[in-house]
Write an enzyme that holds these catalytic residues in place. Structure first.
Site, PDB file in Angstrom:
ATOM      1  N   GLU A 330       0.838  -1.196   0.000  1.00 46.56           N
ATOM      2  CA  GLU A 330       0.000   0.000   0.000  1.00 46.56           C
ATOM      3  C   GLU A 330       0.869   1.239   0.000  1.00 46.56           C
ATOM      4  OE1 GLU A 330      -2.243   3.428   1.640  1.00 46.56           O
ATOM      5  OE2 GLU A 330      -0.515   2.482   2.517  1.00 46.56           O
ATOM      6  N   ASP A 358      -7.295   1.115   7.971  1.00 41.29           N
ATOM      7  CA  ASP A 358      -5.954   1.654   7.710  1.00 41.29           C
ATOM      8  C   ASP A 358      -5.847   3.087   8.229  1.00 41.29           C
ATOM      9  OD1 ASP A 358      -3.369   2.070   6.822  1.00 41.29           O
ATOM     10  OD2 ASP A 358      -3.953   2.457   4.745  1.00 41.29           O
TER      11      ASP A 358
END
Lengths: 472, 472
Positions: A330, A358
């Site tokens: 990511e 997240d």
């Protein structure tokens, strides 16, 4: 006759109300079970302890990233899921190299050390380092005001995050362009290097790294880019007012190594009634290298694993197929998120819902949703079930980077929204470590996610389930 | 005619709606000003830095408590309030004496050190300490099950806080009796001492102190009482299963010194329209001695001071008299709270509202209120104004210990409700220190309190203001 109709209607209405009350009661009991199991005998904190303290920072392409892949795969296998597999994905490999070094020089022998860290993706300085005069600007737009003065200098981006914004992610969003694109923009004006104020509200000595891009700049135009601590940024800005021609020295040994193979880690409980409908819950397994990535995004990883474990623990058998996806890369490429979506779309898998965690392992406040009106109305009808857990925030808004590529058709995307006040104190810095995650806060997040996934699984999502709804 | 009536009614209704919208707009602008000022140029964190790091723990009757009185008085004077004064109050003085010492002995020479701290108000052990066998019980009610076995032993209260309760104050409430009354109860069965599992969810090495009482036990029946860390409590409980006849040694040098003179610190902005109506905002200035009392209750002290400062800073001139009251001796006597109420009642001062912040300097979630239906309905109507600041929690419930004695007639009492997950990790322990308070979380609390006090000041409280309402 009329009386009978009214009576019949009343009975039907009552039956429907009773059925509805029964459902609500069943749901609130089930949700209470999830919270109890998460808070009394949760696994998330133990997993995070291992991921953070026994493995550590997990930058894409590193040995640690591979260790994290193997650890989480083994743990998912131990849960007795229906399937666990690795999904190969090529990721960029960037290394920091030897510890960075920087100082401010205000005269011969008059130097002040500065805490600096290369931005992810930056090229190195020459082996002897780079020394030049400094031009301070207030963000990328401000370059225009100094264009005649930039050539040969180090551009110092010093726009602070706005303290008056309540949600710190908004303040971050207002500044992150100087980190991500600041080098590209400054290089076009002839700058020789870029230093960026760390993206944190807190004034301390820790520099915060993060991804950057040179866009389409040719290799020979790429200039080294680094972040300095907020404390050093304040100091440098102050001292520049006294001595405009001071020099700044820094040395970076970072290197781009092309692409290497890595993996998304995926586990699935196959649905008992609608196995062809998929619900994803996930976080990202990679992290930056300065801390151990406990908040970003070790927390999201272990909370997502905990969702499936809590289903098992409480004996809940989902109707739909629930997948935990631990995305790789990511931070500096989003390759894992893109790969998962690419394969899901190529197989025509019917993903109805995806939830990402997240935003740190802090006390959960609720969720933000990418959903249409009907979908959001359905989700909002569940809000009362969350009130006993102090979950109040159900708003429309962004979800998560890794699940973004799944957007297609009627899928609903959601992001866990924990309290954001402390997130950027730790984000991408050496202080993103295990001791800054509170066990209960982490567990509450996992239980909150589990409860939402349970409701989505049980009721499906409007719009998408026209077929399955008919069967009900 | 009917048409005119309808038209007139519509006009009146529209005017009233416009006026109402205008008020809501004015309120939301004002509240935004409070938050901006608190987050961009707040004073609370600097005050707390001084209170915590330059002064430190502020146990009633200590020199530090007196330093805190003088510091806060001087700071309130600097704000240019209309009145600042000290309200004398006699407080109990208890001292911890030399550092406590404890160990578990499982055999000759086989000892394990234990982290222990005297409970506030406990008598000392004999100078050589106390050594005896241990009886573990699960709370006071459990004593009954072991009554034949207690004589000559140290009772070990080991009931943990329930992790499944979402609000940690509830879990605390379910256990605090063993700390407060455990010694009195055990002494009646012939115990020679009492040790209590620290009241914290976190398993760590820090013992947590707190007040205790011997009730009406005569002096010669009073037994020494102390808390051990949760980690040591787990260890002791485990080892007791292997060796029931192990011995526990501890030495306390604590001492009760009777009463000494201290002060509540009070500052006032006198109301411009209704100076005889009082609104109180406060926290308690004293703290336990192990940490520096940053969360309990340095945070509440500086937030309450900040309320009046933010009124000054943003140019808001209250209609009613706003008092900040920094109460002395909440922790082990509540003398300050009782004294303030006693004097207010004796002067027949019309207190319409009191707000206390005494639940830590964490992200504010809202308030709990002691109010009647009409008052609570009025308060709930303000909820939308708080939504942009993620303040969602408006519930009926307890307010604060110091303002409790003010309860009389129609006064509304309120407590700030910050996120509670981490509070008991630090509560009354050596880890209640400045670095565990986040600047933004503290400031958000101050702005939230200011906004509520502003609304109460501007609109008054229903039921109480029948007279003043007529004037409006």
């Amino acid at each position: 006759m009329r009386r009978y109709i009214i009576t019949a209607f009343s009975i039907l209405f009552s039956v429907s109300l009773i059925a509805q009350n029964h459902e609500v009661k069943e749901d609130s009991i089930k949700i209470r079970q999830f919270y109890n199991a998460a808070l009394v005998k949760g696994q998330a904190y133990k997993w995070l302890d291992h991921l953070s303290n026994n493995i550590g920072g997990r930058l894409s392409g590193s040995l640690n990233a591979q260790r994290a892949v193997e650890f989480t795969k083994a743990e998912l296998e131990d849960l007795g899921l229906d399937k666990v597999w690795l999904q190969p994905v090529m990721v960029p490999k960037w290394t920091r190299g030897a510890r960075e070094h920087a100082y401010i020089q205000t005269g011969p022998g008059m130097t002040t050390e500065v805490n600096i860290t290369a931005l992810g993706g930056s090229v190195a300085t020459s082996p002897g380092g780079l020394k030049a005069r400094v031009l301070e600007v207030n963000g990328i737009e401000d370059l225009e005001n100094y264009k005649a003065d930039i050539k040969g200098k180090i551009v110092f981006y010093n726009r602070p995050m706005k303290p008056e914004l309540i949600q710190t992610f908004e303040a971050y969003g207002g500044c992150v362009d100087q980190r991500y694109s600041g080098a590209e923009a400054a290089a076009k004006y002839g700058a020789v290097g870029v230093i960026v104020r760390s993206l944190s509200h807190k004034i301390d000595e820790y520099p915060h790294t993060g991804s950057m891009s040179y866009g389409d700049l040719p290799n020979d135009k790429r200039i080294p880019a680094a972040a300095i601590s907020t404390k050093d940024a304040e100091y440098l800005s102050g001292i520049l007012k006294l001595k405009k021609d001071l020099e700044f020295y820094y040395k970076l040994s970072s290197e781009n190594h092309g692409e290497v193979k890595s993996y998304n880690v995926i586990g699935e409980i196959t649905g008992s009634e609608f196995p062809e409908e998929f619900i994803v819950v996930g976080g990202h397994l990679d992290s930056w290298d300065l801390g151990d990535g406990s908040h970003d995004d070790g927390a999201g990883v272990v909370q997502s694993m905990e969702v499936l474990r809590l289903f098992k623990e409480t004996g809940y058998k989902p109707k739909r197929s629930i997948r935990v996806v631990l995305f790789m890369n990511e931070e500096n490429g989003l390759r894992g998120g893109n790969k998962y979506a690419e394969i899901a779309h190529s197989k025509n898998e019917n993903h109805i819902f995806a939830l990402e965690s997240d935003a740190g392992g802090f006390t959960p406040r609720g969720f933000s949703f990418e959903a249409d009106d009907a979908q959001f109305a359905q989700i909002e009808s569940w809000k009362p079930l969350f009130k006993p857990y102090l979950i109040h925030y159900f708003e429309r808004g962004g979800s998560g980077a890794d699940i973004g590529p799944l957007k297609k058709g009627d899928i609903v995307l959601a992001g866990l929204r924990p309290d954001s006040q402390r997130y950027f104190d730790h984000h991408h810095a050496a202080t993103d470590t295990f001791e800054h995650v509170n066990k209960r806060e982490l567990e509450l997040g996992a239980a909150t996610m589990t409860s939402l996934i349970y409701l989505v699984d049980k009721y499906g999502m409007r719009h998408i389930n026209l077929q399955t709804d008919k069967k009900l």
